[in-house]
Design a protein around this motif. Structure first.
Motif, PDB file in Angstrom:
ATOM      1  N   SER A   1       3.748  58.464 -56.585  1.00  0.00           N
ATOM      2  CA  SER A   1       4.032  59.375 -55.483  1.00  0.00           C
ATOM      3  C   SER A   1       5.176  60.323 -55.812  1.00  0.00           C
ATOM      4  CB  SER A   1       4.356  58.572 -54.220  1.00  0.00           C
ATOM      5  OG  SER A   1       4.714  59.421 -53.158  1.00  0.00           O
ATOM      6  N   ASP A   2       6.189  59.810 -56.520  1.00  0.00           N
ATOM      7  CA  ASP A   2       7.391  60.599 -56.766  1.00  0.00           C
ATOM      8  C   ASP A   2       7.319  61.420 -58.051  1.00  0.00           C
ATOM      9  OD1 ASP A   2       8.349  59.407 -54.493  1.00  0.00           O
ATOM     10  OD2 ASP A   2       9.476  57.856 -55.550  1.00  0.00           O
ATOM     11  N   LYS A   3       6.403  61.080 -58.959  1.00  0.00           N
ATOM     12  CA  LYS A   3       6.336  61.765 -60.251  1.00  0.00           C
ATOM     13  C   LYS A   3       4.989  62.468 -60.401  1.00  0.00           C
ATOM     14  CE  LYS A   3       9.415  58.393 -62.442  1.00  0.00           C
ATOM     15  NZ  LYS A   3       9.602  57.422 -63.546  1.00  0.00           N
ATOM     16  N   ALA A   4       4.973  63.418 -61.337  1.00  0.00           N
ATOM     17  CA  ALA A   4       3.743  64.163 -61.592  1.00  0.00           C
ATOM     18  C   ALA A   4       2.715  63.259 -62.264  1.00  0.00           C
ATOM     19  CB  ALA A   4       4.031  65.366 -62.474  1.00  0.00           C
ATOM     20  N   VAL A   5       1.509  63.258 -61.712  1.00  0.00           N
ATOM     21  CA  VAL A   5       0.414  62.437 -62.234  1.00  0.00           C
ATOM     22  C   VAL A   5      -0.638  63.362 -62.844  1.00  0.00           C
ATOM     23  CG1 VAL A   5      -1.359  60.738 -61.685  1.00  0.00           C
ATOM     24  CG2 VAL A   5       0.820  60.693 -60.464  1.00  0.00           C
ATOM     25  N   THR A   6      -0.957  63.129 -64.100  1.00  0.00           N
ATOM     26  CA  THR A   6      -2.014  63.877 -64.769  1.00  0.00           C
ATOM     27  C   THR A   6      -3.284  63.038 -64.750  1.00  0.00           C
ATOM     28  OG1 THR A   6      -0.392  64.922 -66.246  1.00  0.00           O
ATOM     29  CG2 THR A   6      -2.705  65.023 -66.889  1.00  0.00           C
ATOM     30  N   ASN A   7      -4.324  63.567 -64.120  1.00  0.00           N
ATOM     31  CA  ASN A   7      -5.606  62.868 -64.028  1.00  0.00           C
ATOM     32  C   ASN A   7      -6.587  63.546 -64.976  1.00  0.00           C
ATOM     33  OD1 ASN A   7      -8.016  61.627 -63.317  1.00  0.00           O
ATOM     34  ND2 ASN A   7      -7.473  61.502 -61.162  1.00  0.00           N
ATOM     35  N   TYR A   8      -6.770  62.931 -66.139  1.00  0.00           N
ATOM     36  CA  TYR A   8      -7.655  63.519 -67.140  1.00  0.00           C
ATOM     37  C   TYR A   8      -9.129  63.385 -66.753  1.00  0.00           C
ATOM     38  CZ  TYR A   8      -3.607  63.793 -70.248  1.00  0.00           C
ATOM     39  OH  TYR A   8      -2.395  64.090 -70.796  1.00  0.00           O
ATOM     40  N   SER A   9      -9.441  62.433 -65.893  1.00  0.00           N
ATOM     41  CA  SER A   9     -10.843  62.240 -65.510  1.00  0.00           C
ATOM     42  C   SER A   9     -11.356  63.358 -64.618  1.00  0.00           C
ATOM     43  CB  SER A   9     -11.008  60.892 -64.797  1.00  0.00           C
ATOM     44  OG  SER A   9     -10.690  59.824 -65.652  1.00  0.00           O
ATOM     45  N   GLN A  10     -10.482  64.162 -64.049  1.00  0.00           N
ATOM     46  CA  GLN A  10     -10.903  65.265 -63.199  1.00  0.00           C
ATOM     47  C   GLN A  10     -11.048  66.576 -63.967  1.00  0.00           C
ATOM     48  OE1 GLN A  10      -8.350  65.528 -59.770  1.00  0.00           O
ATOM     49  NE2 GLN A  10      -8.900  63.489 -59.013  1.00  0.00           N
ATOM     50  N   MET A  11     -10.979  66.507 -65.299  1.00  0.00           N
ATOM     51  CA  MET A  11     -11.207  67.706 -66.103  1.00  0.00           C
ATOM     52  C   MET A  11     -12.655  68.173 -65.953  1.00  0.00           C
ATOM     53  SD  MET A  11      -9.232  67.137 -69.741  1.00  0.00           S
ATOM     54  CE  MET A  11     -10.173  65.687 -70.126  1.00  0.00           C
ATOM     55  N   ARG A  12     -12.835  69.481 -65.811  1.00  0.00           N
ATOM     56  CA  ARG A  12     -14.181  70.040 -65.786  1.00  0.00           C
ATOM     57  C   ARG A  12     -14.695  70.281 -67.195  1.00  0.00           C
ATOM     58  NH1 ARG A  12     -13.001  75.156 -62.189  1.00  0.00           N
ATOM     59  NH2 ARG A  12     -11.273  75.175 -63.703  1.00  0.00           N
ATOM     60  N   ARG A  13     -13.775  70.457 -68.143  1.00  0.00           N
ATOM     61  CA  ARG A  13     -14.098  70.690 -69.548  1.00  0.00           C
ATOM     62  C   ARG A  13     -12.875  70.341 -70.388  1.00  0.00           C
ATOM     63  NH1 ARG A  13     -13.344  75.554 -66.718  1.00  0.00           N
ATOM     64  NH2 ARG A  13     -15.504  75.438 -66.081  1.00  0.00           N
ATOM     65  N   ARG A  14     -13.034  70.202 -71.685  1.00  0.00           N
ATOM     66  CA  ARG A  14     -11.907  69.845 -72.555  1.00  0.00           C
ATOM     67  C   ARG A  14     -11.597  70.995 -73.505  1.00  0.00           C
ATOM     68  NH1 ARG A  14     -11.111  63.661 -72.960  1.00  0.00           N
ATOM     69  NH2 ARG A  14      -9.346  64.325 -74.207  1.00  0.00           N
ATOM     70  N   ARG A  15     -10.305  71.194 -73.748  1.00  0.00           N
ATOM     71  CA  ARG A  15      -9.857  72.366 -74.504  1.00  0.00           C
ATOM     72  C   ARG A  15      -9.655  72.042 -75.981  1.00  0.00           C
ATOM     73  NH1 ARG A  15      -3.965  74.953 -73.517  1.00  0.00           N
ATOM     74  NH2 ARG A  15      -3.446  72.999 -74.563  1.00  0.00           N
ATOM     75  N   ILE A  16      -9.927  73.040 -76.800  1.00  0.00           N
ATOM     76  CA  ILE A  16      -9.547  73.030 -78.215  1.00  0.00           C
ATOM     77  C   ILE A  16      -8.655  74.241 -78.439  1.00  0.00           C
ATOM     78  CG2 ILE A  16     -10.352  73.244 -80.594  1.00  0.00           C
ATOM     79  CD1 ILE A  16     -12.912  71.861 -79.801  1.00  0.00           C
ATOM     80  N   TYR A  17      -7.459  74.002 -78.959  1.00  0.00           N
ATOM     81  CA  TYR A  17      -6.492  75.084 -79.193  1.00  0.00           C
ATOM     82  C   TYR A  17      -5.886  74.875 -80.575  1.00  0.00           C
ATOM     83  CZ  TYR A  17      -2.506  78.221 -78.353  1.00  0.00           C
ATOM     84  OH  TYR A  17      -1.580  79.227 -78.440  1.00  0.00           O
ATOM     85  N   TRP A  18      -6.389  75.645 -81.535  1.00  0.00           N
ATOM     86  CA  TRP A  18      -5.957  75.508 -82.924  1.00  0.00           C
ATOM     87  C   TRP A  18      -5.298  76.807 -83.400  1.00  0.00           C
ATOM     88  CZ3 TRP A  18     -11.001  73.196 -85.483  1.00  0.00           C
ATOM     89  CH2 TRP A  18     -11.100  71.854 -85.105  1.00  0.00           C
ATOM     90  N   THR A  19      -4.387  76.651 -84.331  1.00  0.00           N
ATOM     91  CA  THR A  19      -3.839  77.776 -85.087  1.00  0.00           C
ATOM     92  C   THR A  19      -4.130  77.505 -86.558  1.00  0.00           C
ATOM     93  OG1 THR A  19      -2.086  78.210 -83.476  1.00  0.00           O
ATOM     94  CG2 THR A  19      -1.784  79.079 -85.707  1.00  0.00           C
TER      95      THR A  19
END
Length: 434
Positions: free
Chosen positions: A261-279
């Motif tokens: 409740s007090d901290k930021a929660v990242t819910n990966y299961s609610q992703m609509r898609r997954r990112r690829i970010y390469w250099t």
């Protein structure tokens, strides 16, 4: 000869039989704990009969109850039958205890009458609240199709709350039956609760946080959640005070609800898609035409492979991004259609293979960090030689002579100018980062 004549004849011939019969009659007429022994034996016999007939009586009660209720759904019928099995099995025991007390009881207003009344009514209360306790879950399960946006975790929490209320009111009813006044008891608990609440602030905070988690639907069972510095894993259970999360190393962590409740929660299961970010870095010897060929080849693969989301639905970029210290950097930014971790890794792997084919097919290569060293001048003559120490451990130095060739102003080894690719370029480039 009638039975009375036979008994009289046996008594005359065998007087010891008469003595035994008289002894049995005397023992039966004696009292145990203030009650006639014959009544106690009869009461135990009646109670034992009802205990032995508990299963068939329970079957009749369940069949009659489900038929009267008009239960036609098989799943609901089975759930209700399982929930009522225990309470229905208690009813024959209650009835047997009632008859046994009636047989033993002599006075209408005596202590036995009062105790028997309390015991029988208390057993009936237990059976009734036991049935309510068991029916909570089948009834809430039947409400799922009509629950709107209620999640399974919220329904489970409602189940537990309703069951807690049933247990509380059942215990209060039993205490009331035995003469314990609930009102003053609750008032006393309220006074004591104020003092307890001061030391139980964390408990109430976690309880409220659990309610907010369920109402706001921050995560559900099976979701992959991450709280920085707290936990990173899959949610298994959301309780009143804490949430059980299983880490990816298969360990279990009980996390207080207040942390979610007090901290930021990242819910990966609610992703609509997954990112690829390469250099991706290529050598500075790559020409402009080669850079265009590499960029167009990577972009064409992303658009046509079927693994990635189209640019109309998600941002997709393949661009020459920057000039690094040892490479020309190409940014690859796209999203895969799948959110499954294993499938995402496979899509990244196929993209990496294709990028290597495109870069090498264009005649270029991947850059790696390199440094060039230039020496402006060397000392005149041959420098002193430092030799291994002698047997006594003393260092040995061979003084320089005057016949050494002069130093030349050229780089040492196989170095090149800054920004130029050496002959050994083409090694491992900057690794993919996500």
């Amino acid at each position: 000869m009638n039975p009375d004549e036979i008994a009289a004849d046996l008594t005359k011939r065998y007087p010891e039989i008469s003595a035994h019969l008289a002894s049995i009659r005397a023992s039966i007429s004696e009292e145990a704990l203030g009650f006639p022994l014959d009544r106690i034996l009869l009461a135990l016999l009646i109670f034992g009969v009802f205990v032995l007939l508990r299963r068939p009586i329970r079957f009749v009660i369940l069949a009659s109850a489900t038929r009267l209720a008009g239960l036609t759904f098989k799943d609901f019928h089975d759930d209700v039958a399982d929930a009522l099995k225990g309470p229905a099995g208690l009813l024959p025991i209650v009835f047997g205890a009632f008859l046994a007390f009636e047989v033993v009881r002599i006075e209408e207003q005596g202590p036995v009458a009062a105790i028997s009344q309390h015991v029988v009514i208390s057993l009936l209360i237990v059976a009734a609240y036991w049935a309510l306790f068991g029916l909570v879950e089948p009834l809430t399960n039947q409400l799922k199709p009509y629950s709107g946006g209620l999640s399974q975790s919220l329904l489970d929490w409602i189940n537990r709350a309703l069951k807690s209320f049933v247990v509380f009111f059942g215990a209060a009813a039993i205490l009331q039956q035995w003469g314990v006044k609930i009102g003053p008891l609750l008032a006393g608990m309220g006074i004591a609760g104020a003092a307890v609440a001061l030391g139980a602030q964390a408990l109430f905070s976690n309880l409220i946080a659990g309610v907010l988690i369920l109402v706001e639907k921050r995560f559900q069972y099976g979701d992959w959640v991450k709280v920085d510095g707290v936990v990173d894993g899959t949610v298994e259970y959301i309780g009143f005070r804490s949430t059980r999360v299983r880490n990816f190393d298969d360990t279990v962590v009980q996390v207080p609800n207040s942390d979610f409740s007090d901290k930021a929660v990242t819910n990966y299961s609610q992703m609509r898609r997954r990112r690829i970010y390469w250099t991706v870095g290529v050598t500075y010897s790559t020409t402009v035409d080669q850079l265009k060929e590499i960029r167009d080849g990577i972009e064409t693969y992303i658009l046509t492979s079927g693994d990635f989301v189209s640019p109309e639905r998600a941002s997709t970029f393949v661009r020459i991004d920057s000039f690094g210290g040892s490479s020309i950097n190409i940014m690859v930014y796209c999203f895969t259609k799948t959110t499954n971790w294993g499938e995402w890794l496979a899509a990244k792997e196929r993209l990496a293979y294709k990028m290597m084919d495109i870069v090498f097919g264009a005649g270029s290569s991947f850059a790696f960090p390199s440094t060039s060293l230039y020496v402006e001048s060397l000392p005149e003559g041959r420098p002193d030689l430092f030799l291994p120490p002698d047997e006594d451990g003393k260092p040995r130095i061979e003084e320089a002579g005057d016949n050494a060739p002069p130093a030349s102003n050229k780089p040492l080894g196989n170095a090149t100018a800054p920004g130029k690719a050496g002959p050994d370029d083409g090694g491992e480039g900057s690794g993919p980062a996500n």
